[in-house]
Design an enzyme around this catalytic site. Structure first.
Site, mmCIF file in Angstrom:
data_model
loop_
_atom_site.group_PDB
_atom_site.id
_atom_site.type_symbol
_atom_site.label_atom_id
_atom_site.label_comp_id
_atom_site.label_asym_id
_atom_site.label_seq_id
_atom_site.Cartn_x
_atom_site.Cartn_y
_atom_site.Cartn_z
ATOM 1 N N SER A 41 0.877 -1.175 0.000
ATOM 2 C CA SER A 41 0.000 0.000 0.000
ATOM 3 C C SER A 41 0.910 1.218 0.000
ATOM 4 C CB SER A 41 -0.865 -0.016 1.264
ATOM 5 O OG SER A 41 -1.433 1.253 1.481
ATOM 6 N N TYR A 50 -1.983 -0.572 10.208
ATOM 7 C CA TYR A 50 -2.077 -0.936 8.786
ATOM 8 C C TYR A 50 -0.826 -0.462 8.042
ATOM 9 C CZ TYR A 50 -3.869 -1.195 3.989
ATOM 10 O OH TYR A 50 -4.036 -1.481 2.648
HETATM 11 P P1 NAP Z 1 -11.349 -6.268 1.072
HETATM 12 O O1 NAP Z 1 -12.366 -6.002 0.039
HETATM 13 O O2 NAP Z 1 -11.592 -5.858 2.478
HETATM 14 O O3 NAP Z 1 -10.963 -7.813 1.026
HETATM 15 C C1 NAP Z 1 -10.060 -8.341 1.949
HETATM 16 C C2 NAP Z 1 -10.081 -9.841 1.876
HETATM 17 O O4 NAP Z 1 -9.275 -10.340 2.958
HETATM 18 C C3 NAP Z 1 -11.479 -10.418 2.072
HETATM 19 O O5 NAP Z 1 -11.637 -11.526 1.219
HETATM 20 C C4 NAP Z 1 -11.463 -10.858 3.529
HETATM 21 O O6 NAP Z 1 -12.323 -11.938 3.806
HETATM 22 C C5 NAP Z 1 -10.021 -11.303 3.672
HETATM 23 N N1 NAP Z 1 -9.658 -11.345 5.079
HETATM 24 C C6 NAP Z 1 -9.711 -10.339 5.983
HETATM 25 N N2 NAP Z 1 -9.389 -10.790 7.209
HETATM 26 C C7 NAP Z 1 -9.134 -12.110 7.072
HETATM 27 C C8 NAP Z 1 -8.789 -13.139 7.984
HETATM 28 N N3 NAP Z 1 -8.672 -12.906 9.290
HETATM 29 N N4 NAP Z 1 -8.593 -14.386 7.513
HETATM 30 C C9 NAP Z 1 -8.750 -14.659 6.188
HETATM 31 N N5 NAP Z 1 -9.097 -13.735 5.278
HETATM 32 C C10 NAP Z 1 -9.294 -12.476 5.719
HETATM 33 O O7 NAP Z 1 -9.962 -5.565 0.684
HETATM 34 P P2 NAP Z 1 -9.303 -5.220 -0.736
HETATM 35 O O8 NAP Z 1 -9.470 -3.770 -0.949
HETATM 36 O O9 NAP Z 1 -9.720 -6.198 -1.776
HETATM 37 O O10 NAP Z 1 -7.773 -5.426 -0.345
HETATM 38 C C11 NAP Z 1 -6.969 -6.442 -0.889
HETATM 39 C C12 NAP Z 1 -5.524 -6.098 -0.606
HETATM 40 O O11 NAP Z 1 -5.180 -4.872 -1.277
HETATM 41 C C13 NAP Z 1 -5.215 -5.850 0.872
HETATM 42 O O12 NAP Z 1 -3.940 -6.368 1.163
HETATM 43 C C14 NAP Z 1 -5.204 -4.343 1.003
HETATM 44 O O13 NAP Z 1 -4.414 -3.908 2.078
HETATM 45 C C15 NAP Z 1 -4.614 -3.961 -0.347
HETATM 46 N N6 NAP Z 1 -4.917 -2.586 -0.775
HETATM 47 C C16 NAP Z 1 -6.176 -2.242 -1.148
HETATM 48 C C17 NAP Z 1 -6.410 -0.954 -1.600
HETATM 49 C C18 NAP Z 1 -7.782 -0.518 -2.057
HETATM 50 O O14 NAP Z 1 -7.955 0.679 -2.396
HETATM 51 N N7 NAP Z 1 -8.764 -1.386 -2.111
HETATM 52 C C19 NAP Z 1 -5.368 -0.010 -1.655
HETATM 53 C C20 NAP Z 1 -4.107 -0.396 -1.254
HETATM 54 C C21 NAP Z 1 -3.883 -1.697 -0.818
HETATM 55 P P3 NAP Z 1 -13.893 -11.660 4.154
HETATM 56 O O15 NAP Z 1 -14.472 -11.058 2.908
HETATM 57 O O16 NAP Z 1 -14.396 -13.034 4.413
HETATM 58 O O17 NAP Z 1 -13.925 -10.747 5.315
#
Ligand code: NAP
Length: 258
Positions: A163, A176
């Site tokens: 990130s 985070y």
């Molecule tokens: P998201 O929509 O919140 O999805 C996160 C995923 O991680 C979900 O499938 C969630 O499962 C799973 N997860 C969370 N806690 C968990 C646990 N304890 N055990 C197993 N699985 C778990 O997030 P996203 O935006 O797709 O993010 C994906 C990655 O990109 C992350 O590493 C995030 O830090 C990074 N990122 C995202 C953004 C952005 O703008 N979206 C920007 C920078 C970095 P559940 O659905 O079952 O809760």
């Protein structure tokens, strides 16, 4: 836009051949929602057998059904809560994958939690611990347990999700931000250790602002329509997880460079 490295430009422009992942076995964490879901579906569309790891079985089953309905290779389900799983749980999982597949060709470390957006002075210690557990410790446990299976592949990838707040700390982003800085470092250490001793290549990818639940949680006032969807940022994921990044190691790539 700051100057883009040539490998970053290559990752963004990547056009993945339809069968690039045929016979590859890739594990995706957080495969039930957001970017991880999109990555699992996209990898399967390019021929990969995908191991769907996540904490909510119903979400994983839905992705499983979508992959099967699209005619993709039969995925595997790995319901694991990364907040509580212990190293021995990952060892047990590795034993199951060894029996079923005999090797792994890649891991996309994607699952993360946001924790609280608040000053460190007031940051809850319990939240701190659980963010570090899910975002950093479990990624280490999982990687360590799976290394023998990755070594059994003749061309494997570890891709960690970063990130912008992991590249440079930012006020109020707490555990985070710190967890993502640790993730960058974990990947650098592994990239150096594995470069000359294995066929495993290790990199990090920062997706940038993307239309998911986590982003909505972090920026509740933002119009999601102004953001790219996960499907729109898949090119660098396919590049960094697939055969065409064989010479790329220890890089920090941006999916949406500013
Ligand atoms: P998201 O929509 O919140 O999805 C996160 C995923 O991680 C979900 O499938 C969630 O499962 C799973 N997860 C969370 N806690 C968990 C646990 N304890 N055990 C197993 N699985 C778990 O997030 P996203 O935006 O797709 O993010 C994906 C990655 O990109 C992350 O590493 C995030 O830090 C990074 N990122 C995202 C953004 C952005 O703008 N979206 C920007 C920078 C970095 P559940 O659905 O079952 O809760």
């Amino acid at each position: 836009m700051s100057e883009l490295s040539s490998v970053n430009a290559q990752a963004l422009a990547y056009q993945c051949p339809a069968d690039a992942f045929k016979d590859r076995i890739i594990l995706v964490t957080g495969a039930g929602a957001g970017i991880g879901r999109s990555a699992a579906l996209t990898l399967a569309r390019h021929g990969s057998t995908v191991i769907l790891l996540g904490r909510t079985p119903e979400k994983l089953e839905k992705v499983y059904d979508e992959i099967k309905a699209a005619g993709g290779p039969e995925p595997a389900l790995a319901p694991v809560n990364l907040a509580v799983a212990r190293p021995e749980d990952f060892q047990e999982l590795a034993g199951l994958f060894d029996k079923e597949f005999g090797r792994l060709d890649g891991i996309l470390h994607n699952a993360s939690v946001l924790g609280d957006i608040t000053p460190l002075e007031r940051y809850g210690v319990g939240t701190w611990d659980s963010v570090m557990q899910v975002n950093v410790n479990s990624a280490f446990y999982l990687t360590q347990a799976m290394l023998p299976l990755l070594r059994a592949s003749d061309d494997a990838r570890l891709l960690f999700t970063s990130s912008s707040v992991g590249r440079k700390g930012r006020a109020f982003w707490g555990a985070y931000a710190v967890s993502k800085a640790a993730t960058e470092n974990l990947a650098q250490v592994l990239a150096e250790e594995l470069e000359n001793t294995s066929n495993i290549r290790v990199n990090t990818l920062n997706p940038g602002g993307t239309r998911t639940d986590m982003r909505a949680l972090a920026y509740p006032g933002e119009d999601p329509q102004t953001l790219k969807t996960p499907d729109e940022i898949m090119a660098p994921y396919l590049f960094l997880l697939g055969p065409d990044s064989r010479d790329v190691n220890g890089e920090s790539i941006d999916a949406q460079p500013k």
